[in-house]
Design a protein around this motif. Structure first.
Motif, PDB file in Angstrom:
ATOM      1  N   TYR A  19       0.731  -1.009  -0.105  1.00  0.00           N
ATOM      2  CA  TYR A  19      -0.104   0.224   0.250  1.00  0.00           C
ATOM      3  C   TYR A  19       0.817   0.909   0.401  1.00  0.00           C
ATOM      4  CZ  TYR A  19      -3.217   3.366   1.515  1.00  0.00           C
ATOM      5  OH  TYR A  19      -3.794   4.586   1.582  1.00  0.00           O
ATOM      6  N   ARG A  20       1.941   1.158   0.495  1.00  0.00           N
ATOM      7  CA  ARG A  20       2.945   2.282   0.877  1.00  0.00           C
ATOM      8  C   ARG A  20       3.517   2.412  -0.302  1.00  0.00           C
ATOM      9  NH1 ARG A  20       3.585   3.930   6.526  1.00  0.00           N
ATOM     10  NH2 ARG A  20       4.751   4.804   6.166  1.00  0.00           N
ATOM     11  N   LYS A  21       3.943   1.360  -0.788  1.00  0.00           N
ATOM     12  CA  LYS A  21       4.509   2.027  -2.483  1.00  0.00           C
ATOM     13  C   LYS A  21       3.809   2.707  -3.203  1.00  0.00           C
ATOM     14  CE  LYS A  21       7.338  -0.975  -5.983  1.00  0.00           C
ATOM     15  NZ  LYS A  21       7.728  -2.256  -5.737  1.00  0.00           N
ATOM     16  N   GLU A  22       2.043   1.763  -3.544  1.00  0.00           N
ATOM     17  CA  GLU A  22       1.609   2.574  -4.734  1.00  0.00           C
ATOM     18  C   GLU A  22       1.168   4.006  -3.815  1.00  0.00           C
ATOM     19  OE1 GLU A  22      -2.761   1.700  -6.140  1.00  0.00           O
ATOM     20  OE2 GLU A  22      -1.722  -0.001  -5.869  1.00  0.00           O
ATOM     21  N   ILE A  23       1.188   4.279  -2.924  1.00  0.00           N
ATOM     22  CA  ILE A  23       0.563   5.725  -3.131  1.00  0.00           C
ATOM     23  C   ILE A  23       1.442   6.078  -3.190  1.00  0.00           C
ATOM     24  CG2 ILE A  23      -0.725   7.278  -0.344  1.00  0.00           C
ATOM     25  CD1 ILE A  23      -2.155   4.466  -2.421  1.00  0.00           C
ATOM     26  N   LEU A  24       2.261   6.120  -1.970  1.00  0.00           N
ATOM     27  CA  LEU A  24       4.004   6.884  -1.921  1.00  0.00           C
ATOM     28  C   LEU A  24       4.669   7.150  -3.869  1.00  0.00           C
ATOM     29  CD1 LEU A  24       5.815   6.403   1.194  1.00  0.00           C
ATOM     30  CD2 LEU A  24       3.552   7.651   1.106  1.00  0.00           C
ATOM     31  N   GLY A  25       4.086   6.194  -4.818  1.00  0.00           N
ATOM     32  CA  GLY A  25       4.696   6.559  -5.947  1.00  0.00           C
ATOM     33  C   GLY A  25       4.296   7.016  -6.839  1.00  0.00           C
ATOM     34  N   ASP A  26       2.529   7.542  -6.420  1.00  0.00           N
ATOM     35  CA  ASP A  26       2.153   8.668  -6.829  1.00  0.00           C
ATOM     36  C   ASP A  26       1.768   9.933  -6.278  1.00  0.00           C
ATOM     37  OD1 ASP A  26       1.855   7.038  -9.755  1.00  0.00           O
ATOM     38  OD2 ASP A  26      -1.002   5.814  -7.866  1.00  0.00           O
ATOM     39  N   SER A  27       2.510  10.279  -5.179  1.00  0.00           N
ATOM     40  CA  SER A  27       2.401  11.511  -4.331  1.00  0.00           C
ATOM     41  C   SER A  27       3.790  12.366  -4.731  1.00  0.00           C
ATOM     42  CB  SER A  27       2.752  10.837  -2.986  1.00  0.00           C
ATOM     43  OG  SER A  27       1.231  10.034  -2.748  1.00  0.00           O
ATOM     44  N   THR A  28       3.274  13.707  -4.315  1.00  0.00           N
ATOM     45  CA  THR A  28       4.504  14.468  -4.071  1.00  0.00           C
ATOM     46  C   THR A  28       5.732  13.977  -3.943  1.00  0.00           C
ATOM     47  OG1 THR A  28       3.602  15.686  -2.280  1.00  0.00           O
ATOM     48  CG2 THR A  28       3.576  16.493  -4.683  1.00  0.00           C
ATOM     49  N   ALA A  82       6.141  13.318   0.357  1.00  0.00           N
ATOM     50  CA  ALA A  82       5.807  13.368   0.933  1.00  0.00           C
ATOM     51  C   ALA A  82       6.266  11.207   0.891  1.00  0.00           C
ATOM     52  CB  ALA A  82       4.302  12.553   0.200  1.00  0.00           C
ATOM     53  N   SER A  83       7.196  11.260   0.573  1.00  0.00           N
ATOM     54  CA  SER A  83       8.256  10.280   0.152  1.00  0.00           C
ATOM     55  C   SER A  83       9.720  10.423   1.490  1.00  0.00           C
ATOM     56  CB  SER A  83       8.654   9.990  -0.595  1.00  0.00           C
ATOM     57  OG  SER A  83       8.078   8.842  -1.581  1.00  0.00           O
ATOM     58  N   HIS A  84       9.782  11.129   2.229  1.00  0.00           N
ATOM     59  CA  HIS A  84      10.581  11.307   2.556  1.00  0.00           C
ATOM     60  C   HIS A  84      10.692  11.533   4.384  1.00  0.00           C
ATOM     61  CE1 HIS A  84      13.884  13.512   5.458  1.00  0.00           C
ATOM     62  NE2 HIS A  84      12.867  14.513   6.101  1.00  0.00           N
ATOM     63  N   ASN A  85      11.127   9.602   5.047  1.00  0.00           N
ATOM     64  CA  ASN A  85      11.169   9.923   6.387  1.00  0.00           C
ATOM     65  C   ASN A  85      10.727  10.913   7.703  1.00  0.00           C
ATOM     66  OD1 ASN A  85      12.000   8.382   8.433  1.00  0.00           O
ATOM     67  ND2 ASN A  85      12.980   6.968   7.703  1.00  0.00           N
ATOM     68  N   PRO A  86       9.661  10.297   7.754  1.00  0.00           N
ATOM     69  CA  PRO A  86       9.228  11.751   9.025  1.00  0.00           C
ATOM     70  C   PRO A  86      10.336  11.447  10.153  1.00  0.00           C
ATOM     71  CG  PRO A  86       7.654  10.389   8.998  1.00  0.00           C
ATOM     72  CD  PRO A  86       8.870  10.049   7.585  1.00  0.00           C
ATOM     73  N   GLY A  87      11.468  10.007  10.120  1.00  0.00           N
ATOM     74  CA  GLY A  87      11.757  10.292  11.580  1.00  0.00           C
ATOM     75  C   GLY A  87      11.327   9.186  12.963  1.00  0.00           C
ATOM     76  N   PRO A  95       1.249  17.082  12.276  1.00  0.00           N
ATOM     77  CA  PRO A  95       1.284  16.213  11.076  1.00  0.00           C
ATOM     78  C   PRO A  95       2.798  16.508   9.911  1.00  0.00           C
ATOM     79  CG  PRO A  95      -0.384  17.081  11.045  1.00  0.00           C
ATOM     80  CD  PRO A  95       0.083  17.770  11.526  1.00  0.00           C
ATOM     81  N   ASN A  96       2.712  15.557   9.524  1.00  0.00           N
ATOM     82  CA  ASN A  96       4.147  15.493   8.110  1.00  0.00           C
ATOM     83  C   ASN A  96       2.785  15.076   6.780  1.00  0.00           C
ATOM     84  OD1 ASN A  96       4.370  12.364   7.569  1.00  0.00           O
ATOM     85  ND2 ASN A  96       4.979  12.921  10.078  1.00  0.00           N
ATOM     86  N   PRO A  97       4.070  15.836   5.754  1.00  0.00           N
ATOM     87  CA  PRO A  97       3.693  15.545   4.581  1.00  0.00           C
ATOM     88  C   PRO A  97       3.462  13.942   3.796  1.00  0.00           C
ATOM     89  CG  PRO A  97       4.782  17.284   4.505  1.00  0.00           C
ATOM     90  CD  PRO A  97       5.095  16.391   6.077  1.00  0.00           C
ATOM     91  N   GLN A  98       4.076  12.299   4.896  1.00  0.00           N
ATOM     92  CA  GLN A  98       3.954  11.784   4.782  1.00  0.00           C
ATOM     93  C   GLN A  98       2.513  10.913   5.030  1.00  0.00           C
ATOM     94  OE1 GLN A  98       5.960   7.910   5.655  1.00  0.00           O
ATOM     95  NE2 GLN A  98       7.397   8.555   4.120  1.00  0.00           N
ATOM     96  N   SER A  99       2.136  10.852   6.092  1.00  0.00           N
ATOM     97  CA  SER A  99       0.921  10.652   6.938  1.00  0.00           C
ATOM     98  C   SER A  99      -0.177  11.151   6.010  1.00  0.00           C
ATOM     99  CB  SER A  99       1.168  11.241   8.133  1.00  0.00           C
ATOM    100  OG  SER A  99       1.042  12.744   8.455  1.00  0.00           O
ATOM    101  N   HIS A 100       0.555  12.648   5.331  1.00  0.00           N
ATOM    102  CA  HIS A 100      -1.324  12.917   5.000  1.00  0.00           C
ATOM    103  C   HIS A 100      -1.487  11.780   3.896  1.00  0.00           C
ATOM    104  CE1 HIS A 100      -3.095  15.845   1.609  1.00  0.00           C
ATOM    105  NE2 HIS A 100      -4.379  16.187   2.401  1.00  0.00           N
ATOM    106  N   ALA A 101      -0.898  12.108   3.011  1.00  0.00           N
ATOM    107  CA  ALA A 101      -0.514  11.273   1.069  1.00  0.00           C
ATOM    108  C   ALA A 101      -1.240  10.111   1.628  1.00  0.00           C
ATOM    109  CB  ALA A 101       0.352  10.651   0.830  1.00  0.00           C
ATOM    110  N   LEU A 102      -0.345   9.476   2.900  1.00  0.00           N
ATOM    111  CA  LEU A 102      -0.917   7.433   3.483  1.00  0.00           C
ATOM    112  C   LEU A 102      -2.155   7.552   3.282  1.00  0.00           C
ATOM    113  CD1 LEU A 102       2.620   6.632   5.067  1.00  0.00           C
ATOM    114  CD2 LEU A 102       1.432   5.701   2.605  1.00  0.00           C
TER     115      LEU A 102
END
Length: 580
Positions: A94-103, A106-111, A280-287
């Motif tokens: 799921y993460r690969k599919e969603i983040l692959g289509d996001s900015t 969004a793929s930056h690791n929020p740590g 919250p961060n860009p990755q959580s919004h994308a996911l």
């Protein structure tokens, strides 16, 4: 007629089960908003002086007058849906599919940060259920903690439910612990020292009072706190700074979810360099929060392809209404079926509205076809009767589950009229949610009209000649300056509050705003049910200056002379004379 109205009461025998919840939401008026308790909570217990007045000025319809009841089964089902979505989002596929289509951001690791205050919004009735959307910067949690302190029950059975479920103090402790957890999950061994609460032009935000509540909460727990616009920060030697304050963590209230706006450039750089914890961060919004994700989550074929367990699929498909992206290929079909659909933009900001299909015009439909919308199967919202007079005032409601790291922290309702929640409805706004009834035995809910709490009644003003008790309510506003009292049209006031108009004739002046909530009989004012007062300050151009009003340290209460003038404006000089 007045005596008959004053003695109105309803006695409902409420047993356990789905029907009892519908009955509570339609016939239980034991719980109501206590404005004195609300002011105490806002200004003494967890807020600061002047905050109540600020809310009265900025957002007068923020708090609903009645709570909402939800069955234990539906409360448990909402929590089950939250767990199911968290399980899917954790899947690598799921993460690969969603983040692959996001900015890219969004793929930056929020740590390690999970993201605070997710909001899962549901429409729930005893005959229908649906997850409408997910938000990753859901507002209102602190406001609901305050609200829980200010609803009062008038019968022992309902008071028992309220007392057992009021955990506002626990929520406040959990909020602070959540932010500290975000800090430690990001790999920091020392204690969290400072938080920046960030939103665009924060003092002008509708929920600015909540930002002040967060500031007070964090400061009470020993943290340095600043409320700021994103453009107010600088980077210096690997540290994010606001003035002389070093910032550890940013509580992100921005709707610039990808930090792509020029004003967010410094925050974006600090986040990408792992200088700050952003939550919250860009990755959580994308996911979680991109509404296009609902297309996947309501599609059995795609869920199966991702390897989602069958039991989890069943939960999601039963709870998430079918959703699809509006495209030219399906436009004709969606238009034909529009009455059973709801249309929403991918990103719910930037002036793009959501629409019920049965309210669509062809002009709006053309705008939707330009792109950026989903079509979602319509799920009817719940309804709550908020007045026991005829005609009854019935409001819609949705249920927001505030969550963190797969745990539901709080459930609140939002009461409204119209197509979507709007905080512009008399009697509407945030409302407490209670599971009920808990006891499988019967609850006797005795409710009386608001006449028991009436502010005052003009004697002799009984609308002679009116043979039916046609009872309604309205709000009237007045401006007091020294010994002068004048009426203020409600629509004009809202235009001023929203910054859409100015009042040059009031430039440089300050007024006491008096808000009377009136009960009407046959269209005429009969009783003042409630009174609230606050300060209004106009700047040199005739715009409302909320900060200046907030800083006034003076009592807001009309004098006896003012009250006489107010009564004459509302009830007429003859009625006032007869009441003496």
């Amino acid at each position: 007629m007045t005596d008959n109205i004053s003695s109105l009461s309803i006695t409902a025998t409420i047993s356990s089960g789905p029907d009892s919840i519908e009955l509570l939401n339609s016939e239980c008026f034991c719980l109501s908003l206590d404005t004195k308790a609300l002011k105490q909570a806002l200004e003494s217990e967890i807020g600061q002086p002047g905050l109540f007045d600020l809310i009265q000025q900025r957002c007068p319809y923020l708090f609903a007058t009645r709570p909402v009841f939800v069955s234990q089964a539906n409360m448990a089902r909402m929590e089950q849906v939250v767990h199911a979505i968290e399980l899917v989002v954790a899947l690598p596929a799921y993460r690969k599919e969603i983040l692959g289509d996001s900015t890219h951001i969004a793929s930056h690791n929020p740590g390690g940060a999970k993201g605070v205050f997710f909001g899962y919004d549901f429409h729930v009735t005893e005959g229908g259920f649906g997850l409408i959307e997910i938000n990753t910067n859901a507002g209102g949690a602190m406001l609901n903690a305050v609200l829980a302190r200010a609803h009062r029950a008038c019968c022992p059975a309902i008071e028992k439910i309220v007392s057992a479920q009021n955990k506002s103090n626990v929520l406040e402790d959990e909020i602070v612990a959540m932010f500290r957890q975000e800090w430690s999950l990001s790999g920091h061994e020392r204690a969290l020292r400072s938080i920046a609460i960030v939103d665009e032009n924060p003092t002008q935000q509708y929920l600015y009072p909540e930002l002040l509540l967060f500031q007070q909460l964090f400061q009470r727990h020993g943290l340095g706190v600043v409320i700021a616009d994103p453009c107010e920060f600088t980077l210096h030697k690997g540290v994010l700074k606001h003035g002389n304050m070093n910032i550890d963590l940013v509580y992100n209230r921005l709707t610039d979810f990808t930090l792509s706006e020029p004003a967010s450039a410094t925050l974006r750089e600090a986040y990408l360099q792992n200088i700050i914890v952003l939550t919250p961060n860009p990755q959580s919004h994308a996911l979680f929060a991109d509404k296009r994700n609902l297309v996947l989550l309501s599609d059995p074929i795609r869920l199966q392809a991702l390897g989602v367990p069958k039991a989890t699929q069943d939960i999601l498909l039963a709870a998430i209404p079918h959703t699809e992206i509006v495209l030219s290929e399906n436009a004709e079909r969606l238009w034909r079926k529009r009455r059973g659909l709801f249309f929403k933009p991918f990103a719910g900001f930037g002036g793009r509205a959501a629409y019920r299909g049965d309210k669509l015009t062809k002009r709006v439909w053309k705008e939707i076809l330009t792109g950026g919308y989903i079509a979602q199967a319509l799920v009817v919202p719940g309804s709550r009767v908020v007045s026991d007079h005829e005609p009854a005032q019935v409001l819609k409601f949705d249920l927001r589950n505030y969550t963190y790291d797969d745990k539901v922290q709080w459930v609140a309702a939002r009461l409204y009229q119209g197509q979507t929640t709007n905080f512009r409805t008399l009697g509407g706004g945030f409302a407490p949610v209670y599971e009920g009834p808990i006891d499988p035995g019967e609850i006797i809910c005795s409710t009386s009209s608001e006449s028991d709490n009436e502010f005052f009644h003009i004697a002799g003003h009984s609308n002679i000649g009116c043979h039916e008790a046609v009872v309604q309510h309205e709000t009237r506003l007045f401006l007091i300056e020294e010994n002068t009292v004048k009426s203020l049209k409600h629509d004009s006031y809202l235009e001023l509050v929203r910054g859409k108009s100015t009042a040059p004739e009031f430039a440089g002046r300050r007024f006491m705003l008096v808000d009377w909530y009136l009960r009407l009989a046959c269209g005429q004012p009969e009783i003042v049910v409630n009174e609230t007062c606050s300060w209004l300050v106009f700047d040199a151009e005739g715009r409302l200056d909320f900060n200046a009003a907030h800083e006034i340290d003076a009592e807001t209460a009309p004098t006896e002379t003012h009250c006489t003038q107010l009564k004459e404006l509302v009830f007429g000089a003859i009625a006032v004379s007869n009441s003496k």
